[in-house]
Scaffold this active site. Sequence first.
Site, PDB file in Angstrom:
ATOM      1  N   HIS A  32      45.523  43.029  40.274  1.00 37.51           N
ATOM      2  CA  HIS A  32      45.414  44.302  39.575  1.00 37.51           C
ATOM      3  C   HIS A  32      46.600  44.177  38.502  1.00 37.51           C
ATOM      4  O   HIS A  32      47.461  44.873  38.722  1.00 37.51           O
ATOM      5  CB  HIS A  32      45.558  45.277  40.609  1.00 37.51           C
ATOM      6  N   ASN A  33      46.034  43.707  37.320  1.00 39.63           N
ATOM      7  CA  ASN A  33      47.219  43.645  36.216  1.00 39.63           C
ATOM      8  C   ASN A  33      46.358  43.788  34.898  1.00 39.63           C
ATOM      9  O   ASN A  33      45.234  44.466  34.990  1.00 39.63           O
ATOM     10  CB  ASN A  33      47.745  41.997  36.273  1.00 39.63           C
ATOM     11  N   HIS A  92      43.070  42.369  34.397  1.00 41.09           N
ATOM     12  CA  HIS A  92      41.781  42.982  34.808  1.00 41.09           C
ATOM     13  C   HIS A  92      41.536  44.116  34.187  1.00 41.09           C
ATOM     14  O   HIS A  92      40.282  44.312  34.058  1.00 41.09           O
ATOM     15  CB  HIS A  92      42.275  43.048  36.423  1.00 41.09           C
ATOM     16  N   ASP A 150      43.292  51.048  36.751  1.00 39.09           N
ATOM     17  CA  ASP A 150      44.393  50.523  37.664  1.00 39.09           C
ATOM     18  C   ASP A 150      45.934  50.613  37.173  1.00 39.09           C
ATOM     19  O   ASP A 150      46.616  49.717  37.737  1.00 39.09           O
ATOM     20  CB  ASP A 150      43.695  48.972  38.018  1.00 39.09           C
ATOM     21  N   ASP A 171      33.925  47.447  37.470  1.00 39.81           N
ATOM     22  CA  ASP A 171      35.271  47.215  38.317  1.00 39.81           C
ATOM     23  C   ASP A 171      34.952  46.198  39.293  1.00 39.81           C
ATOM     24  O   ASP A 171      35.794  45.218  39.577  1.00 39.81           O
ATOM     25  CB  ASP A 171      35.682  48.406  38.916  1.00 39.81           C
ATOM     26  N   GLN A 188      34.733  35.709  50.810  1.00 42.57           N
ATOM     27  CA  GLN A 188      34.053  35.884  49.466  1.00 42.57           C
ATOM     28  C   GLN A 188      32.358  36.006  49.874  1.00 42.57           C
ATOM     29  O   GLN A 188      32.048  36.581  48.827  1.00 42.57           O
ATOM     30  CB  GLN A 188      34.330  34.695  48.678  1.00 42.57           C
TER      31      GLN A 188
END
Length: 664
Positions: A391-392, A395, A432, A549, A602
């Site tokens: 979450h940077n 992203h 975010d 997202d 995953q």
Amino acid sequence: MMELVRDAIRRLRLGFLQTLFIKWFGLVSYSGDENGKEVGNSPEEPTENSILKENLADLRAENAKLKLKVDKLARIVTMRRMSENDSQTVNQDQLLALARNAMAREREDATLHKLVDTIVQSAYHLLMAQRISVFVQDDVNQELWLAASDDAVGLRIPNNKGVAGMVARTMQPINIPDCQQSSLFDPAADQMTGFVTKTMICVPITWNGYYLIGVFQALNKQDNEGNIIPFTEYDMDMLNILSKELAGGLRRKAVEFTFDRVLGRAASSLSEEDKRQASFLQSFYQSPSRVDMRRGSSTETEKVKESITKNRRRSTVFCVPEGFQLTQTGALASELSWDFNVWDRTEDQLVVYAVDIYKSSGLSDHFNIKDDVLLHFILDVKRQYNHCPFHNFRHAFAVMQTLYVVLRDTAVTDYLTDIDKLALITASLCHDVDHPGVTNDLLVKTESDLALLYNDCSVLENHHCTTTFKILRRPQSNILASLDKEDFAQVRKAIITAILATDMKKHVELCGRMRMIVEGKNTDGQLPLDVDNEDDRMKLMEIVLHACDLSAQAQNHGLAEAWGNRVLQEFQEQAASEEAAGVAVTPFMQELDVPFNRAKTQQNFVGYVVMPLWESFAEMFPQMEVAYKNSKKNFDRYKYARFLLHSHLLFETLPSLSLLSLLS
């Protein structure tokens, strides 16, 4: 025959069986004594309530017996009515009308389980079968789940086994007049339940004739005397008609139904894998239970807070790439595509791409956004992003550029206004902002300041909204400065609505909403959305930003692997923080250093969450078929990696290799 029916109804002391009988078979309500005379409630006579109070036990026993008799008579009447058709063929319009009329009220209630139950009861009455079963396909585990039956609900069978498995594989109906002599019949279920299957029909439940949802099965048809007889082609047609009604309900709420099954299985399972899977899917479904949530002590909370804040290292320097002028329009945005690789660019370059998205989309000119204000805004947003593994700012830009491609390449903009587009682009970049790299559940569990501020409701998403508008409140960063009060209020509402929709707890709801939109699509591809209807536009913006997202695993496998490893790293760091603080570790975040668990996590994420989402989105906007196809390819890769690891072929020799590169 009709006199026998009326006699049975006259003897009913409770009204609900009579009402049920009339509902199903359209008979005139009858009220009278045993001689056929009308009766009324006399003040001197006991009332129905007083009789119930005095003889409740006897009445229950009597009604149980009468119900069996009425049900049998009702089925006989149904069969005789249908047999009056000289050609002995099914009038499908009449049958569909019968089923739909009986189910109209349940459909309005929008309760999936009630709808399924009503359709199953329709099948019982129309087919005179001893047992009706509904199996639902689980694409992730390649299983059929017994979702509705008088016994053995929750039973799972491989979709390559038995008659139901054969129908699921071939999507062709089967009629077996003698199951005990058929090589297709698997007696395992009979052995478990004690039921003896003699005759059977089984039809696929499909959407548009090609997408398998499940299997509809009827066992042991009875004649007027209660003898077991083979099903007819006439019965097969009726079951096919009912399966179409069932398909609509299951398809509309397919994701919700899948999550219910997985979570329900985990609740009664001792398997750690089931519990890990349920823990993961829970984050995309219902809110965490405060009863089950273990609260941390003040010391534990402070330790977690300290661990969280260590990620808050923001960069403050920005360098415009040499030779680039901010006045250029479209020079960079034209390079953006579905598989644009954000890892090939520096963060400073991504800032310039973000500026160009506003300019090339016409938003800067339309809303009089000055170049320096736009640049300040994007830089302020970038500075507010923490250096978390996932979450940077990268992203954030990845979601922004994905949304830009969706707006540019699909008909989404046909249903949105310019104000909506400005809100969506801005929300995508800020969705975010100031994310601490942990989940809402942890913030609530540790009673963090943010959880207290937002009352445990969409904690991070509310924080992202607040942070966004704090940035916009600064004059040098206010890209909305030229808007009047009405337009500003509209943009603010749209940004907040879109960002709040990125709370993964809303995933199931949004998937169901997409299915409703797809079902309303006309033959020209027009969606049942009105650009002049604010509610329609808000719902579409929620869907679009939520989908973008969750686009990482719908990209090519190289990008999917890069993002997948980062989100798992973030989970591992949260698990380490929880363990260090003495807080209960989130189950699906445990042991993610084990390659098999990484592949399984995953696979579950792509199979249960990403694929259904992008499948529906591609049905709404066909240009996004690439997203669904990519997610399917990534699912197959994770599934195969899991198979190899489970087989211990690579478990000891290649534990450090990444999942997808292993298969390249």
